[in-house]
Design a protein around this motif. Structure first.
Motif, PDB file in Angstrom:
ATOM      1  N   TRP A  62       0.778  -1.239  -0.215  1.00  0.00           N
ATOM      2  CA  TRP A  62       0.026  -0.172   0.067  1.00  0.00           C
ATOM      3  C   TRP A  62       0.847   1.274  -0.087  1.00  0.00           C
ATOM      4  O   TRP A  62       0.314   2.263  -0.056  1.00  0.00           O
ATOM      5  N   ARG A  63       2.161   1.150   0.061  1.00  0.00           N
ATOM      6  CA  ARG A  63       2.961   2.470  -0.022  1.00  0.00           C
ATOM      7  C   ARG A  63       3.149   2.700  -1.511  1.00  0.00           C
ATOM      8  O   ARG A  63       3.768   3.519  -1.748  1.00  0.00           O
ATOM      9  N   ARG A  64       2.611   1.843  -2.408  1.00  0.00           N
ATOM     10  CA  ARG A  64       2.901   2.211  -3.901  1.00  0.00           C
ATOM     11  C   ARG A  64       1.785   3.006  -4.502  1.00  0.00           C
ATOM     12  O   ARG A  64       0.650   2.294  -4.873  1.00  0.00           O
ATOM     13  N   PRO A  65       2.054   4.452  -4.412  1.00  0.00           N
ATOM     14  CA  PRO A  65       0.763   5.081  -4.744  1.00  0.00           C
ATOM     15  C   PRO A  65       0.446   5.164  -6.363  1.00  0.00           C
ATOM     16  O   PRO A  65      -0.744   5.423  -6.852  1.00  0.00           O
ATOM     17  N   ARG A  66       1.363   4.576  -7.086  1.00  0.00           N
ATOM     18  CA  ARG A  66       1.249   4.612  -8.504  1.00  0.00           C
ATOM     19  C   ARG A  66       1.003   3.160  -9.039  1.00  0.00           C
ATOM     20  O   ARG A  66       1.133   2.957 -10.193  1.00  0.00           O
ATOM     21  N   SER A  67       0.795   2.131  -8.133  1.00  0.00           N
ATOM     22  CA  SER A  67       0.200   0.775  -8.592  1.00  0.00           C
ATOM     23  C   SER A  67      -1.154   0.626  -9.174  1.00  0.00           C
ATOM     24  O   SER A  67      -1.645   1.826  -9.380  1.00  0.00           O
ATOM     25  N   SER A  68      -1.093  -0.158 -10.212  1.00  0.00           N
ATOM     26  CA  SER A  68      -2.481  -0.286 -10.836  1.00  0.00           C
ATOM     27  C   SER A  68      -3.497  -0.517  -9.975  1.00  0.00           C
ATOM     28  O   SER A  68      -4.484   0.304 -10.269  1.00  0.00           O
ATOM     29  N   ALA A  69      -3.611  -1.140  -8.689  1.00  0.00           N
ATOM     30  CA  ALA A  69      -4.384  -1.185  -8.069  1.00  0.00           C
ATOM     31  C   ALA A  69      -4.865   0.172  -7.409  1.00  0.00           C
ATOM     32  O   ALA A  69      -5.964   0.428  -6.777  1.00  0.00           O
ATOM     33  N   ALA A  70      -3.681   1.059  -6.806  1.00  0.00           N
ATOM     34  CA  ALA A  70      -4.066   2.125  -6.254  1.00  0.00           C
ATOM     35  C   ALA A  70      -4.688   3.231  -7.160  1.00  0.00           C
ATOM     36  O   ALA A  70      -5.728   3.956  -6.686  1.00  0.00           O
ATOM     37  N   VAL A  71      -4.153   3.035  -8.445  1.00  0.00           N
ATOM     38  CA  VAL A  71      -4.696   4.163  -9.462  1.00  0.00           C
ATOM     39  C   VAL A  71      -6.172   3.577  -9.878  1.00  0.00           C
ATOM     40  O   VAL A  71      -7.017   4.427  -9.840  1.00  0.00           O
ATOM     41  N   ALA A  72      -6.675   2.303  -9.654  1.00  0.00           N
ATOM     42  CA  ALA A  72      -7.805   1.726  -9.678  1.00  0.00           C
ATOM     43  C   ALA A  72      -8.659   2.365  -8.553  1.00  0.00           C
ATOM     44  O   ALA A  72     -10.022   2.833  -8.854  1.00  0.00           O
ATOM     45  N   CYS A  73      -8.272   2.656  -7.661  1.00  0.00           N
ATOM     46  CA  CYS A  73      -9.161   2.837  -6.341  1.00  0.00           C
ATOM     47  C   CYS A  73      -9.300   4.111  -6.480  1.00  0.00           C
ATOM     48  O   CYS A  73     -10.234   4.751  -6.032  1.00  0.00           O
TER      49      CYS A  73
END
Lengths: 363, 363
Positions: free
Chosen positions: A90-101
């Motif tokens: 959850w520290r990865r703000p640019r991950s695909s999951a984070a961008v989807a959120c």
């Protein structure tokens, strides 16, 4: 967005069909199978999907399938590693999951489907979507491969340590799921433990039994049917099985492991002699059906309930069909407004002491 | 006592073969199947058995089998009810299980075999045989139907609430079992939890992981292989799976329930069409073998470890063959002096604070 038929739209009450953000980079076979799954979801199920991940890779896959104009793509440069811990994820703000959120928070999407690591997706979406008001903890709901009617198990692993009050909320989350996804009007709820008599089980279960028995009144009462044992998980005795995430995860994986073990044993038994081989040839159709039914991909994955947005986590080794089924599940949950149902059930904020209690026991 | 061949005696080191007290009144099919099981144990396996229960009923059964002179009977006027609570059960001093325990305490028998209710037999034998010095709690060990090498799971349900220190002892109990019953020289131990990485699991598991990792040294070190997930239970990755009784019982019953579900699904799949029926006819031998392997009776039942005396609890619905297998297991454990092995492993009395800790958390 194309791929949405009029027939589809009429199934969803009140608003336009939900938009499903598919994490193109999650899973053992990403991005290939994730993209193919999204295409199946759009073309065959008529769902509205958007792919999130590295644009060039996704475009290459879509182009192969001649689907560049069917599905929009939102770029995300990073992705969750399959075996990375929750914290790192959850520290990865640019991950695909984070961008989807982020799409969901902005109102540009309604649901996330990912075959990424369960820990990583749970952590990412919990932090970025946050829990609905009054919900103590989000919980993972899975559908067990029972015979006639499906049984939902909550929590299948989001919370290793749970409080009795959380188990009561898990019951509400599971009931909302059963009503939304399967149209069960008054779901029967069982508590997973080690004996069928009341008073059996560990301290957590014994206290939760008391609390659940006290919820029989009111508009959103729980039809609590008492204790359920491990061998009843597939018996279809109840619609919702409530448990803590530790027990639930072990039970789920025991079921999956045993089903796989049994199917492999059947396969070996059926090919061990020439006569048996001849027999197996005659039965390929029936056995394929059976395998399908015991296959954990059939039901589309686990839903993380209690967040501001629908999240469905497909198996890490999902193929395209599994991803498409997860999209279907996400569509049903988001389209059926499961969030509103949960809000009505968990309508009052829990008293302050309960919040404090839940937090004081964290280490 | 007849029925003991010379070949049998030579397998057991140091002393005469152990005497197995069979609870004639325990189980769904008592006394008929219990008596028939004892006769099979004596005649076919050459074991020394004694039947405990209502003399006239047992004599009638033995007489039918022409086995009145093969097996001695010890009278007990009472018996544990199958669905009676643990507390009520151990209050019955004249129950067949209690009388069998008295035989063991007096040195007239070495082991108890019962198909009575697990809760009742655990409570009765724990109170009447007492735990071995240094053992915090007795624990139930079961053998899982893995492929090549059997895997033992401890605790399968004796302790719903466990402490981390107890899990370490369960590892020792399981290792003693693996060495005694299956001749595993250096058993590999895994801890049942919800993720394979260290640090995964609930608080109990996380603390137990630290303690188990610290036992790698010394004469009775534990070969700790880390975390095991539910889907690995049948994979044969370790010889001993350690867990608390709540999780273990749910996992065991999930495995049993899924195996039964899968076998029933296979049966239906194989008879669903005429072609499939013809195929099934060709495969009866291979499928019968498979059913046998997944049958929970195959391994003879659960052993309650850590008491002054061997106790084996057969499935409540055991038939004669299941009872005979339980006798065989009891013979192997008692004849292999598992009690001595456990004493050597748990050789030091735990410090007082640990005893206090274990007791202070009881409610």
């Amino acid at each position: 967005m194309s791929g949405t038929s009029d027939a589809e739209t009429s199934e969803v009450p009140r608003t336009s069909p939900p938009i499903i953000a598919v994490d193109a980079m999650g899973g053992d076979h990403a991005p290939g199978e994730a993209v193919r799954g999204a295409v199946i979801a759009a073309r065959e199920h008529g769902l509205r999907v958007v792919l999130v991940g590295r644009r060039t890779e996704i475009h290459a896959q879509l182009s192969e399938l001649d689907a560049l104009r069917d599905i929009p793509v939102v770029h995300a440069e990073d992705n969750l590693a399959m075996h990375e811990g929750a914290l790192a994820s959850w520290r990865r703000p640019r991950s695909s999951a984070a961008v989807a959120c982020r799409l969901i928070r902005r109102g540009d999407a309604d649901a996330l489907v990912s075959a990424g690591s369960t820990g990583g997706v749970v952590a990412t979406s919990t932090v970025r979507l946050r829990t609905q008001p009054g919900v103590l903890r989000p919980a993972l709901a899975v559908t067990l491969p029972t015979g006639e009617t499906p049984t939902i198990m909550v929590d299948a692993g989001a919370n290793a340590d749970a409080k009795p009050e959380m188990l009561v909320q898990f019951a509400h989350l599971g009931c909302a799921y059963a009503q939304t996804a399967f149209g069960v009007r008054k779901p029967r709820v069982g508590l997973l433990t080690i004996g069928s008599e009341p008073g059996k089980g560990n301290r957590l279960v014994r206290r939760a039994t008391e609390l659940l028995a006290a919820t029989a009144e009111g508009a959103h009462s729980i039809d609590f049917r008492g204790n359920i044992e491990g061998h009843d998980l597939l018996a279809g005795k109840v619609d919702v099985v409530v448990t803590d995430g530790h027990t639930g995860n072990v039970a789920l994986k025991s079921v999956e492991g045993t089903a796989a073990f049994a199917m492999e044993a059947v396969r070996q038994a059926l090919t061990s002699t020439t006569l048996a081989k001849a027999g197996a040839f005659l039965q390929r159709g029936a056995l394929r059906e059976l395998r399908e039914r015991l296959d954990s991909e059939t039901y589309g994955g686990a839903a993380l309930l209690g967040l501001n947005g629908t999240v469905v986590i497909a198996h890490g080794d999902s193929r395209a069909k599994g991803i498409a089924r997860a999209c279907r599940l996400a569509h049903d949950l988001a389209g059926g407004r499961i969030g509103d149902q949960i809000r009505r059930r968990v309508h009052t904020r829990p008293p302050n002491w309960l919040h404090r209690l839940a937090q004081s026991e964290e280490r």
